[in-house]
Design a protein around this motif. Structure first.
Motif, PDB file in Angstrom:
ATOM      1  N   MET A   1      33.684 -13.234 -43.669  1.00  0.00           N
ATOM      2  CA  MET A   1      33.914 -13.392 -42.291  1.00  0.00           C
ATOM      3  C   MET A   1      33.129 -12.290 -41.629  1.00  0.00           C
ATOM      4  N   ARG A   2      32.348 -12.529 -40.625  1.00  0.00           N
ATOM      5  CA  ARG A   2      31.743 -11.273 -39.887  1.00  0.00           C
ATOM      6  C   ARG A   2      32.374 -11.124 -38.728  1.00  0.00           C
ATOM      7  N   LEU A   3      32.172  -9.555 -38.511  1.00  0.00           N
ATOM      8  CA  LEU A   3      33.277  -9.291 -37.168  1.00  0.00           C
ATOM      9  C   LEU A   3      32.256  -8.173 -36.365  1.00  0.00           C
ATOM     10  N   GLU A   4      32.552  -7.713 -35.529  1.00  0.00           N
ATOM     11  CA  GLU A   4      31.790  -7.147 -34.387  1.00  0.00           C
ATOM     12  C   GLU A   4      32.745  -6.114 -33.484  1.00  0.00           C
ATOM     13  N   PHE A   5      32.025  -5.107 -33.384  1.00  0.00           N
ATOM     14  CA  PHE A   5      32.781  -3.811 -32.637  1.00  0.00           C
ATOM     15  C   PHE A   5      32.235  -4.070 -31.453  1.00  0.00           C
ATOM     16  N   HIS A   6      33.127  -4.182 -30.228  1.00  0.00           N
ATOM     17  CA  HIS A   6      32.703  -4.552 -28.735  1.00  0.00           C
ATOM     18  C   HIS A   6      32.981  -3.563 -27.794  1.00  0.00           C
ATOM     19  N   ALA A   7      32.011  -2.945 -27.080  1.00  0.00           N
ATOM     20  CA  ALA A   7      32.290  -1.700 -26.030  1.00  0.00           C
ATOM     21  C   ALA A   7      32.885  -2.535 -25.030  1.00  0.00           C
ATOM     22  N   LEU A   8      33.278  -1.545 -23.950  1.00  0.00           N
ATOM     23  CA  LEU A   8      33.938  -2.189 -22.714  1.00  0.00           C
ATOM     24  C   LEU A   8      32.953  -3.293 -21.982  1.00  0.00           C
ATOM     25  N   PRO A   9      33.241  -4.223 -21.477  1.00  0.00           N
ATOM     26  CA  PRO A   9      32.059  -4.981 -20.880  1.00  0.00           C
ATOM     27  C   PRO A   9      31.663  -4.376 -19.575  1.00  0.00           C
TER      28      PRO A   9
ATOM     29  N   GLN B   1      37.815   2.623 -43.970  1.00  0.00           N
ATOM     30  CA  GLN B   1      38.235   1.280 -44.413  1.00  0.00           C
ATOM     31  C   GLN B   1      38.487   0.448 -43.024  1.00  0.00           C
ATOM     32  N   LEU B   2      37.761   0.985 -41.925  1.00  0.00           N
ATOM     33  CA  LEU B   2      37.916   0.375 -40.576  1.00  0.00           C
ATOM     34  C   LEU B   2      37.275  -1.331 -40.710  1.00  0.00           C
ATOM     35  N   VAL B   3      36.141  -1.471 -41.338  1.00  0.00           N
ATOM     36  CA  VAL B   3      35.694  -2.729 -41.319  1.00  0.00           C
ATOM     37  C   VAL B   3      36.675  -3.603 -42.185  1.00  0.00           C
ATOM     38  N   ASP B   4      37.062  -3.018 -43.480  1.00  0.00           N
ATOM     39  CA  ASP B   4      37.785  -3.831 -44.275  1.00  0.00           C
ATOM     40  C   ASP B   4      39.042  -4.282 -43.631  1.00  0.00           C
ATOM     41  N   TYR B   5      39.823  -3.351 -43.123  1.00  0.00           N
ATOM     42  CA  TYR B   5      40.854  -3.706 -42.601  1.00  0.00           C
ATOM     43  C   TYR B   5      41.005  -4.645 -41.258  1.00  0.00           C
ATOM     44  N   ALA B   6      39.949  -4.281 -40.391  1.00  0.00           N
ATOM     45  CA  ALA B   6      39.732  -5.286 -39.142  1.00  0.00           C
ATOM     46  C   ALA B   6      39.597  -6.610 -39.712  1.00  0.00           C
ATOM     47  N   ALA B   7      38.599  -6.748 -40.870  1.00  0.00           N
ATOM     48  CA  ALA B   7      38.463  -8.143 -41.294  1.00  0.00           C
ATOM     49  C   ALA B   7      39.680  -8.699 -41.952  1.00  0.00           C
ATOM     50  N   GLU B   8      40.239  -7.992 -42.610  1.00  0.00           N
ATOM     51  CA  GLU B   8      41.718  -8.574 -43.192  1.00  0.00           C
ATOM     52  C   GLU B   8      42.642  -9.055 -42.212  1.00  0.00           C
ATOM     53  N   LEU B   9      42.634  -8.255 -40.996  1.00  0.00           N
ATOM     54  CA  LEU B   9      43.523  -8.671 -39.934  1.00  0.00           C
ATOM     55  C   LEU B   9      43.031  -9.933 -39.207  1.00  0.00           C
ATOM     56  N   LEU B  10      41.555 -10.022 -39.111  1.00  0.00           N
ATOM     57  CA  LEU B  10      40.895 -11.025 -38.286  1.00  0.00           C
ATOM     58  C   LEU B  10      40.958 -12.468 -39.154  1.00  0.00           C
TER      59      LEU B  10
END
Length: 157
Positions: free
Chosen positions: A1-9, A122-131
């Motif tokens: 799964m791909r994820l993306e880090f988003h700034a405030l709109p 480990q941020l990317v791995d844990y975020a992917a696990e959650l998502l």
């Protein structure tokens, strides 16, 4: 799964700049940055440049209101800046050893048991696990030392 880090709109940041008010309706604070800079803007996801002013304000990065839609301090460039492009890797502005990651439902409620102080590597791995979980709509990344909102992580479309 791909994820993306988003700034405030940008719409949110433009409203703050235009009104000069934070999430409580209080005036934002304008401060000069130190000569070395270092205040992380939540819109461009860069440190405010040395010698440039920044805004400090209370912000609630949620659309609705419920007991789980936290408000906390954030920084923004005082002058307009370009919104950071969503990225699949953690933004370079993240330099602390660890951050808090926390999963939220589509109703913007914390999913208990997901909040964890997570080492930067480990941020990317844990975020992917959650998502990967169907009950989690997004993940917020916050400062582990001050609990300030930094950015939101989504599944990539």
């Amino acid at each position: 799964m791909r994820l993306e880090f988003h700034a405030l709109p940008s719409e949110v940041v433009e409203t703050i700049h235009r009104t000069g008010l934070d999430s409580y309706g209080d005036p934002v604070e304008r401060h000069p940055s130190a000569e070395e800079g270092g205040m992380p803007c939540r819109h461009c996801l860069q440190n405010v440049p040395a010698g440039k002013p920044f805004l400090a304000l209370a912000h609630r990065p949620f659309e609705g209101r419920n007991p789980f839609t936290e408000t906390g301090p954030i920084y923004l460039c005082a002058e307009p800046c370009a919104r950071a492009t969503p990225t699949p890797t953690s933004p370079q502005v993240l330099q602390a050893e660890a951050y808090i990651l926390r999963g939220y439902s589509p109703e913007e409620r914390i999913i208990y048991g997901t909040g964890a102080v997570t080492p930067r590597r480990q941020l990317v791995d844990y975020a992917a696990e959650l998502l990967n979980r169907p009950d989690i709509a997004f993940v917020d990344l916050r400062s582990a030392s001050n609990n300030c909102f930094l950015c939101r992580i989504h599944r990539a479309d």
